[in-house]
Design an enzyme around this catalytic site. Structure first.
Site, mmCIF file in Angstrom:
data_model
loop_
_atom_site.group_PDB
_atom_site.id
_atom_site.type_symbol
_atom_site.label_atom_id
_atom_site.label_comp_id
_atom_site.label_asym_id
_atom_site.label_seq_id
_atom_site.Cartn_x
_atom_site.Cartn_y
_atom_site.Cartn_z
ATOM 1 N N ASN A 9 0.874 -1.174 0.000
ATOM 2 C CA ASN A 9 0.000 0.000 0.000
ATOM 3 C C ASN A 9 0.910 1.222 0.000
ATOM 4 O OD1 ASN A 9 -1.798 2.037 0.454
ATOM 5 N ND2 ASN A 9 -2.474 1.326 2.475
ATOM 6 N N TRP A 10 1.046 1.840 -1.152
ATOM 7 C CA TRP A 10 1.976 2.974 -1.266
ATOM 8 C C TRP A 10 1.432 4.213 -0.569
ATOM 9 C CZ3 TRP A 10 3.835 2.991 -7.130
ATOM 10 C CH2 TRP A 10 4.512 1.798 -7.398
ATOM 11 N N LYS A 11 0.139 4.211 -0.222
ATOM 12 C CA LYS A 11 -0.493 5.387 0.393
ATOM 13 C C LYS A 11 -0.224 6.616 -0.486
ATOM 14 C CE LYS A 11 -0.261 3.077 4.819
ATOM 15 N NZ LYS A 11 -0.199 3.175 6.275
ATOM 16 N N HIS A 94 -9.484 0.968 4.707
ATOM 17 C CA HIS A 94 -8.235 1.198 5.441
ATOM 18 C C HIS A 94 -8.519 2.115 6.634
ATOM 19 C CE1 HIS A 94 -4.201 2.385 6.497
ATOM 20 N NE2 HIS A 94 -3.788 1.311 5.846
ATOM 21 N N GLU A 96 -6.975 4.520 7.765
ATOM 22 C CA GLU A 96 -6.785 5.954 7.477
ATOM 23 C C GLU A 96 -8.020 6.538 6.782
ATOM 24 O OE1 GLU A 96 -3.011 5.416 5.517
ATOM 25 O OE2 GLU A 96 -2.169 4.780 7.444
ATOM 26 N N GLU A 166 -5.490 -5.104 10.242
ATOM 27 C CA GLU A 166 -4.471 -4.086 10.517
ATOM 28 C C GLU A 166 -4.789 -3.401 11.838
ATOM 29 O OE1 GLU A 166 -2.363 -2.776 6.673
ATOM 30 O OE2 GLU A 166 -4.038 -1.443 6.967
ATOM 31 N N GLY A 172 2.423 2.169 10.942
ATOM 32 C CA GLY A 172 3.387 3.266 10.846
ATOM 33 C C GLY A 172 4.034 3.611 12.178
ATOM 34 N N SER A 212 3.396 -2.218 10.479
ATOM 35 C CA SER A 212 4.838 -2.315 10.744
ATOM 36 C C SER A 212 5.413 -3.689 10.412
ATOM 37 C CB SER A 212 5.148 -1.909 12.193
ATOM 38 O OG SER A 212 4.744 -0.568 12.413
ATOM 39 N N GLY A 233 2.883 -1.135 4.292
ATOM 40 C CA GLY A 233 2.942 0.291 4.005
ATOM 41 C C GLY A 233 4.378 0.727 3.738
ATOM 42 N N GLY A 234 5.021 1.288 4.751
ATOM 43 C CA GLY A 234 6.359 1.868 4.598
ATOM 44 C C GLY A 234 7.353 0.970 3.869
HETATM 45 P P1 13P Z 1 3.009 0.306 7.744
HETATM 46 O O1 13P Z 1 3.539 -0.981 7.117
HETATM 47 O O2 13P Z 1 3.741 1.522 7.266
HETATM 48 O O3 13P Z 1 2.894 0.199 9.227
HETATM 49 O O4 13P Z 1 1.522 0.474 7.169
HETATM 50 C C1 13P Z 1 0.655 -0.590 7.221
HETATM 51 C C2 13P Z 1 -0.540 -0.241 6.431
HETATM 52 O O5 13P Z 1 -1.310 0.628 6.804
HETATM 53 C C3 13P Z 1 -0.762 -0.960 5.175
HETATM 54 O O6 13P Z 1 -2.019 -0.691 4.662
#
Ligand code: 13P
Length: 249
Positions: A9-11, A94, A96, A166, A172, A212, A233-234
């Site tokens: 997920n590149w966000k 998600h 977010e 999640e 994050g 994470s 994510g990251g």
């Molecule tokens: P991180 O891997 O950066 O914690 O993010 C997880 C995430 O929200 C994937 O959708």
């Protein structure tokens, strides 16, 4: 049997050129044949990244879609538009989106139907916030999210979904759920699916862990019987780290 999946997920990261470069870098790596890799990019990247995907293990996804079919909804992107880029997956729900854009379980039920109606696969996210875990409500929360958004689907439609657990407190933050915590709640999620759709549907549903997850902890997380991969994510923003995760089964 259910698939092993690692989805990035590149966000809201990477401009178009950087995104295409990242997709090319991912496609240039050796990917184990026991995993499906998905790149979930910003909307405007989809069409170019679609052309850059040259590896048969790599698929394309969006991070959201509109809750309407088409029409006067300025700024929105429909499931049909996503489909027309060559994408085959859509992240929905998600945390977010739930927290910052006020997406509710009911709204997500609508989005899920539209994504399925367009032949796309939802990657449906659920998970509790820290206070809910600390007060012991985490199992109830994820069950409620599943029930309210998804349990009106037919068994046939439900079988097309990917679920991503999640925990919001792990996203994050560098604070990963332990392999034991992940297995425990993934099993609760699978049992809840079985209670509605039966054991076969539940056993065939891929349930991903997100929060994470990185190149150092993916192996231990994915070793659990009910953890079928990750939503990353990251660590999905660096091709080497991302592919190390994908090759962790
Ligand atoms: P991180 O891997 O950066 O914690 O993010 C997880 C995430 O929200 C994937 O959708």
């Amino acid at each position: 049997m259910r698939k092993n999946i690692v989805a990035g997920n590149w966000k809201m990261n990477k401009n178009l050129q950087e995104g295409v470069e990242l997709a090319k870098a991912v496609c240039g790596k050796t990917i184990a044949n026991n995993v499906t890799v998905i790149l979930c990019t910003p909307f405007i990247h989809l069409s170019e990244v679609s052309k850059a995907i040259t590896n048969k293990s790599v698929f394309l996804g969006a991070q959201n879609c509109a809750d309407k079919v088409s029409g006067a909804y300025t700024g929105e992107v429909s499931a049909e538009m996503i489909k027309s880029t060559g994408a085959t997956y859509v992240i929905l729900g998600h945390s977010e989106r739930r927290a910052y854009y006020h997406e509710t379980n009911n709204l997500l039920a609508e989005k899920t139907k539209l994504v399925l109606a367009n032949g796309l696969t939802p990657i449906f996210c659920i998970g509790e916030v820290l206070e809910e875990r600390e007060s012991g409500k985490h199992f109830e929360i994820v069950k409620k999210q599943l029930t309210e958004s998804l349990f009106e689907l037919s068994a046939d439609d439900f079988s097309k979904l990917v679920i991503a657990y999640e925990p919001v407190w792990a996203i994050g933050t560098g604070k990963t759920a332990s392999p034991e915590q992940a297995q425990e709640i993934h099993k609760v999620i699978r049992d809840h699916i079985a209670s509605k759709y039966g054991k076969t549907v539940a056993d065939n549903t891929s349930i991903l862990y997100g929060g994470s997850c990185n190149a150092a902890n993916a192996k231990q997380l994915f070793a659990n019987p009910d953890v079928d991969g990750g939503l990353i994510g990251g660590a999905s923003l660096k091709a080497d780290d991302f592919i190390t995760i994908a090759n962790s089964f």
